[in-house]
Design a protein around this motif. Structure first.
Motif, PDB file in Angstrom:
ATOM      1  N   ILE A  76      27.154  57.207  51.313  1.00 27.03           N
ATOM      2  CA  ILE A  76      27.653  55.840  51.485  1.00 27.03           C
ATOM      3  C   ILE A  76      28.779  55.806  52.520  1.00 27.03           C
ATOM      4  O   ILE A  76      28.795  54.959  53.406  1.00 27.03           O
ATOM      5  N   ARG A  77      29.689  56.753  52.437  1.00 27.71           N
ATOM      6  CA  ARG A  77      30.810  56.745  53.390  1.00 27.71           C
ATOM      7  C   ARG A  77      30.362  56.855  54.837  1.00 27.71           C
ATOM      8  O   ARG A  77      31.007  56.329  55.739  1.00 27.71           O
ATOM      9  N   ARG A  78      29.242  57.538  55.068  1.00 27.63           N
ATOM     10  CA  ARG A  78      28.721  57.646  56.426  1.00 27.63           C
ATOM     11  C   ARG A  78      28.159  56.317  56.925  1.00 27.63           C
ATOM     12  O   ARG A  78      28.122  56.075  58.118  1.00 27.63           O
ATOM     13  N   LYS A  79      27.685  55.493  55.991  1.00 25.59           N
ATOM     14  CA  LYS A  79      26.986  54.271  56.409  1.00 25.59           C
ATOM     15  C   LYS A  79      27.847  53.021  56.426  1.00 25.59           C
ATOM     16  O   LYS A  79      27.411  51.972  56.891  1.00 25.59           O
ATOM     17  N   ILE A  80      29.056  53.127  55.871  1.00 24.53           N
ATOM     18  CA  ILE A  80      29.884  51.925  55.800  1.00 24.53           C
ATOM     19  C   ILE A  80      31.067  51.994  56.761  1.00 24.53           C
ATOM     20  O   ILE A  80      31.533  53.076  57.134  1.00 24.53           O
ATOM     21  N   GLY A  81      31.534  50.815  57.137  1.00 23.98           N
ATOM     22  CA  GLY A  81      32.804  50.703  57.836  1.00 23.98           C
ATOM     23  C   GLY A  81      33.723  49.908  56.929  1.00 23.98           C
ATOM     24  O   GLY A  81      33.446  48.751  56.622  1.00 23.98           O
ATOM     25  N   PHE A  82      34.777  50.537  56.450  1.00 24.55           N
ATOM     26  CA  PHE A  82      35.665  49.888  55.478  1.00 24.55           C
ATOM     27  C   PHE A  82      37.005  49.566  56.127  1.00 24.55           C
ATOM     28  O   PHE A  82      37.664  50.441  56.681  1.00 24.55           O
ATOM     29  N   HIS A 153      31.755  54.666  64.103  1.00 22.02           N
ATOM     30  CA  HIS A 153      30.491  55.376  63.855  1.00 22.02           C
ATOM     31  C   HIS A 153      29.300  54.431  63.700  1.00 22.02           C
ATOM     32  O   HIS A 153      28.246  54.838  63.233  1.00 22.02           O
ATOM     33  N   ASP A 154      29.465  53.183  64.140  1.00 22.06           N
ATOM     34  CA  ASP A 154      28.406  52.180  64.106  1.00 22.06           C
ATOM     35  C   ASP A 154      27.732  52.081  62.736  1.00 22.06           C
ATOM     36  O   ASP A 154      26.517  52.291  62.594  1.00 22.06           O
ATOM     37  N   PRO A 155      28.514  51.738  61.698  1.00 23.49           N
ATOM     38  CA  PRO A 155      27.964  51.671  60.346  1.00 23.49           C
ATOM     39  C   PRO A 155      26.997  50.500  60.173  1.00 23.49           C
ATOM     40  O   PRO A 155      27.082  49.508  60.897  1.00 23.49           O
ATOM     41  N   SER A 156      26.071  50.629  59.216  1.00 30.19           N
ATOM     42  CA  SER A 156      25.123  49.533  58.977  1.00 30.19           C
ATOM     43  C   SER A 156      25.643  48.543  57.945  1.00 30.19           C
ATOM     44  O   SER A 156      25.120  47.439  57.806  1.00 30.19           O
ATOM     45  N   VAL A 157      26.687  48.953  57.224  1.00 38.18           N
ATOM     46  CA  VAL A 157      27.294  48.061  56.233  1.00 38.18           C
ATOM     47  C   VAL A 157      28.776  47.928  56.550  1.00 38.18           C
ATOM     48  O   VAL A 157      29.474  48.929  56.746  1.00 38.18           O
ATOM     49  N   ILE A 158      29.244  46.692  56.619  1.00 43.46           N
ATOM     50  CA  ILE A 158      30.623  46.437  57.008  1.00 43.46           C
ATOM     51  C   ILE A 158      31.355  45.783  55.847  1.00 43.46           C
ATOM     52  O   ILE A 158      30.929  44.728  55.354  1.00 43.46           O
TER      53      ILE A 158
END
Ligand SMILES: Nc1ncnc2c1ncn2[C@@H]1O[C@H](COP(=O)(O)OP(=O)(O)O)[C@@H](O)[C@H]1O
Ligand SMILES: [Mg+2]
Length: 246
Positions: A76-82, A153-158
């Motif tokens: 999850i951490r790889r796919k999100i931008g928090f 890292h251009d996440p898919s979930v923001i």
């Protein structure tokens, strides 16, 4: 996509316990900006910290891009931008250095970091400031650097907590325009806010959250019709009682 399933959170401190989330469920889909609207202390930050795996729930779970927050934190951490409300920037770095540092942490190649940084600084109107020290930056500029950092890292979930809080109108518009652009690229965007106009301007769907519970959910037109209201403010004040401590 994000699916929150009966999320609960009880905080215990000094013998007292606070039920910050009382079992909330909602779905934020790809290609939409989903809003969590609520007053101070409603549970917005707690929800977003749980979704970004920074905090564990005491009940329920959530699925983020097909991964369970309880079991697959690293994926999850790889796919999100928090973006949190604490900036977490190093004052003695420049925006350029900041993105290099966080890009490397995310395992990116230098050429990809450079390309992505060019894009982000262009879109966030930071090009002319990218080689200046962050210590001299205004709140708005720092917020934009924090946003670039969250998206390197251009996440898919923001997942953005109060992204426009404390920003001047121009900077706020830069940020909301950029959020819409990412939505249009098909990303899942979830934001929290206590500002009604932010929801009216950019959220495709939203929930109103108060004292750890969802009190309304839908699109703005749906909710205006349901509550026979003219504007969001009418609904908000109907559903969220005024409190002295809020
Ligand atoms: N680390 C913590 N320890 C104890 N209580 C907390 C903690 N974080 C949040 N809370 C409490 O949980 C509730 C929800 O807080 P929060 O999620 O920050 O609300 P919001 O972001 O909507 O303002 C509040 O009553 C707050 O005081
Ligand atoms: Mg908050």
């Amino acid at each position: 996509m994000i699916e929150a399933k009966k999320l609960k959170k009880v905080f215990k401190s000094r013998g007292k316990s606070v039920e910050a989330l009382k079992g909330i469920s909602f779905t934020a889909k790809d290609g939409e900006i989903f809003g969590l609207l609520g007053p101070n202390g409603a549970g917005k930050t707690t929800t977003l910290r749980i979704l970004s795996t920074m905090l564990s729930p005491t009940g329920g779970t959530a699925i983020v891009e097909e991964h369970d927050i309880l079991k697959e934190k690293a994926e999850i951490r790889r796919k999100i931008g928090f973006l949190s409300t604490e900036t977490g920037l190093y004052d003695r770095l420049t925006p350029d250095d900041t993105l290099k540092f966080f890009g490397k942490l995310a395992g990116m190649e230098m050429t990809d970091i450079a390309k992505r940084a060019d894009y982000l600084f262009d879109r966030l109107d930071l090009k002319k400031d990218r080689k200046r020290l962050i210590s001299g930056f205004s709140t708005g500029m720092k917020q934009k650097v924090s946003i670039a950092r969250a998206l390197i890292h251009d996440p898919s979930v923001i997942i953005f907590d109060e992204p426009t809080n404390g920003l001047d109108v121009l900077t706020a518009k830069t940020v909301t325009d950029f959020l819409k652009e990412m939505r249009d690229e098909g990303k899942t965007v979830i934001i929290s806010t206590h500002i009604l106009s932010v929801v009216e301007k950019i959220c495709d769907r939203f929930v109103i959250i108060d004292t750890g519970s969802i009190v309304a959910e839908g699109t703005l037109p749906e909710l205006l019709e349901k509550y026979e209201a003219v504007e969001l403010e009418d609904i908000f004040f109907k559903l969220v009682p005024e409190r002295r401590d809020a």
